[in-house]
Design a protein around this motif. Sequence first.
Motif, PDB file in Angstrom:
ATOM      1  N   SER A 172       0.830  -1.205   0.000  1.00 52.78           N
ATOM      2  CA  SER A 172       0.000   0.000   0.000  1.00 52.78           C
ATOM      3  C   SER A 172       0.862   1.252   0.000  1.00 52.78           C
ATOM      4  N   LEU A 173       0.301   2.300  -0.578  1.00 52.77           N
ATOM      5  CA  LEU A 173       0.938   3.608  -0.562  1.00 52.77           C
ATOM      6  C   LEU A 173      -0.150   4.665  -0.428  1.00 52.77           C
ATOM      7  N   ILE A 174       0.256   5.818   0.063  1.00 53.15           N
ATOM      8  CA  ILE A 174      -0.666   6.948   0.174  1.00 53.15           C
ATOM      9  C   ILE A 174      -0.082   8.135  -0.584  1.00 53.15           C
ATOM     10  N   LEU A 175      -0.917   8.757  -1.386  1.00 50.29           N
ATOM     11  CA  LEU A 175      -0.557   9.999  -2.073  1.00 50.29           C
ATOM     12  C   LEU A 175      -1.442  11.114  -1.528  1.00 50.29           C
ATOM     13  N   SER A 176      -0.830  12.257  -1.284  1.00 46.67           N
ATOM     14  CA  SER A 176      -1.581  13.415  -0.800  1.00 46.67           C
ATOM     15  C   SER A 176      -1.355  14.592  -1.729  1.00 46.67           C
ATOM     16  N   CYS A 177      -2.371  15.397  -1.834  1.00 44.88           N
ATOM     17  CA  CYS A 177      -2.281  16.579  -2.682  1.00 44.88           C
ATOM     18  C   CYS A 177      -3.041  17.715  -2.027  1.00 44.88           C
ATOM     19  N   GLY A 178      -2.385  18.846  -1.909  1.00 40.63           N
ATOM     20  CA  GLY A 178      -3.033  20.016  -1.329  1.00 40.63           C
ATOM     21  C   GLY A 178      -2.931  21.196  -2.269  1.00 40.63           C
ATOM     22  N   ALA A 179      -3.993  21.951  -2.353  1.00 48.11           N
ATOM     23  CA  ALA A 179      -4.021  23.140  -3.203  1.00 48.11           C
ATOM     24  C   ALA A 179      -3.801  24.385  -2.349  1.00 48.11           C
ATOM     25  N   SER A 180      -3.168  25.399  -2.947  1.00 45.29           N
ATOM     26  CA  SER A 180      -2.846  26.623  -2.206  1.00 45.29           C
ATOM     27  C   SER A 180      -4.071  27.493  -1.945  1.00 45.29           C
ATOM     28  N   ARG A 181      -5.150  27.239  -2.650  1.00 41.46           N
ATOM     29  CA  ARG A 181      -6.411  27.912  -2.367  1.00 41.46           C
ATOM     30  C   ARG A 181      -7.542  27.022  -2.840  1.00 41.46           C
ATOM     31  N   TRP A 182      -8.770  27.530  -2.699  1.00 38.38           N
ATOM     32  CA  TRP A 182      -9.930  26.725  -3.016  1.00 38.38           C
ATOM     33  C   TRP A 182      -9.942  26.248  -4.465  1.00 38.38           C
ATOM     34  N   VAL A 183     -10.256  24.961  -4.616  1.00 41.35           N
ATOM     35  CA  VAL A 183     -10.532  24.381  -5.925  1.00 41.35           C
ATOM     36  C   VAL A 183     -11.780  23.537  -5.790  1.00 41.35           C
ATOM     37  N   ASN A 184     -12.472  23.334  -6.863  1.00 38.49           N
ATOM     38  CA  ASN A 184     -13.733  22.605  -6.788  1.00 38.49           C
ATOM     39  C   ASN A 184     -13.563  21.110  -7.029  1.00 38.49           C
ATOM     40  N   CYS A 185     -12.698  20.756  -7.941  1.00 43.48           N
ATOM     41  CA  CYS A 185     -12.439  19.346  -8.231  1.00 43.48           C
ATOM     42  C   CYS A 185     -10.938  19.059  -8.092  1.00 43.48           C
ATOM     43  N   LEU A 186     -10.657  17.964  -7.455  1.00 42.62           N
ATOM     44  CA  LEU A 186      -9.276  17.514  -7.254  1.00 42.62           C
ATOM     45  C   LEU A 186      -9.205  16.040  -7.577  1.00 42.62           C
ATOM     46  N   GLY A 187      -8.053  15.597  -8.044  1.00 47.91           N
ATOM     47  CA  GLY A 187      -7.927  14.179  -8.292  1.00 47.91           C
ATOM     48  C   GLY A 187      -6.529  13.815  -8.757  1.00 47.91           C
ATOM     49  N   TRP A 188      -6.416  12.576  -9.198  1.00 49.39           N
ATOM     50  CA  TRP A 188      -5.123  12.067  -9.675  1.00 49.39           C
ATOM     51  C   TRP A 188      -5.290  11.382 -11.026  1.00 49.39           C
ATOM     52  N   PHE A 189      -4.299  11.570 -11.872  1.00 54.05           N
ATOM     53  CA  PHE A 189      -4.182  10.770 -13.077  1.00 54.05           C
ATOM     54  C   PHE A 189      -2.769  10.213 -13.098  1.00 54.05           C
TER      55      PHE A 189
END
Length: 123
Positions: free
Chosen positions: A17-34
């Motif tokens: 298992s692994l965990i990926l994290s992603c944070g935006a510097s301000r508000w965004v409506n949709c977030l995800g990974w490709f």
Amino acid sequence: QVRLMEQGGGSVQSGGSLILSCGASRWVNCLGWFRQSPGKEREGVATLRTDGLTSSADFAKGRFTLSKGDAKNSVTLQMNSLKPEDTAMYYCAATDDFGCSTVIRDILRYQIRGQGIQVNVSS
């Protein structure tokens, strides 16, 4: 301009298992990974909208879970039962479009992207 900070990734054996994290510097409506592996096209992994709507690719269902992170404007991708074919560069993507789509293929249209994190799964 919104910036995305990605964390996690690395190397693991098949089944791990692994965990990926992603944070935006301000508000965004949709977030995800490709993700993208050498010689292959980019493919969406999972998406999440601020209203809670979420989608995941068929290969991710039952193994990967995208959820809101502890920090504001962040998401966490929990990846379990990893397979060698999951080896790829994983990219966080986001958009502040109020009408953003969580359809998996649409993540490739999100304008904001991270630098990418390498995930290696050995057999």
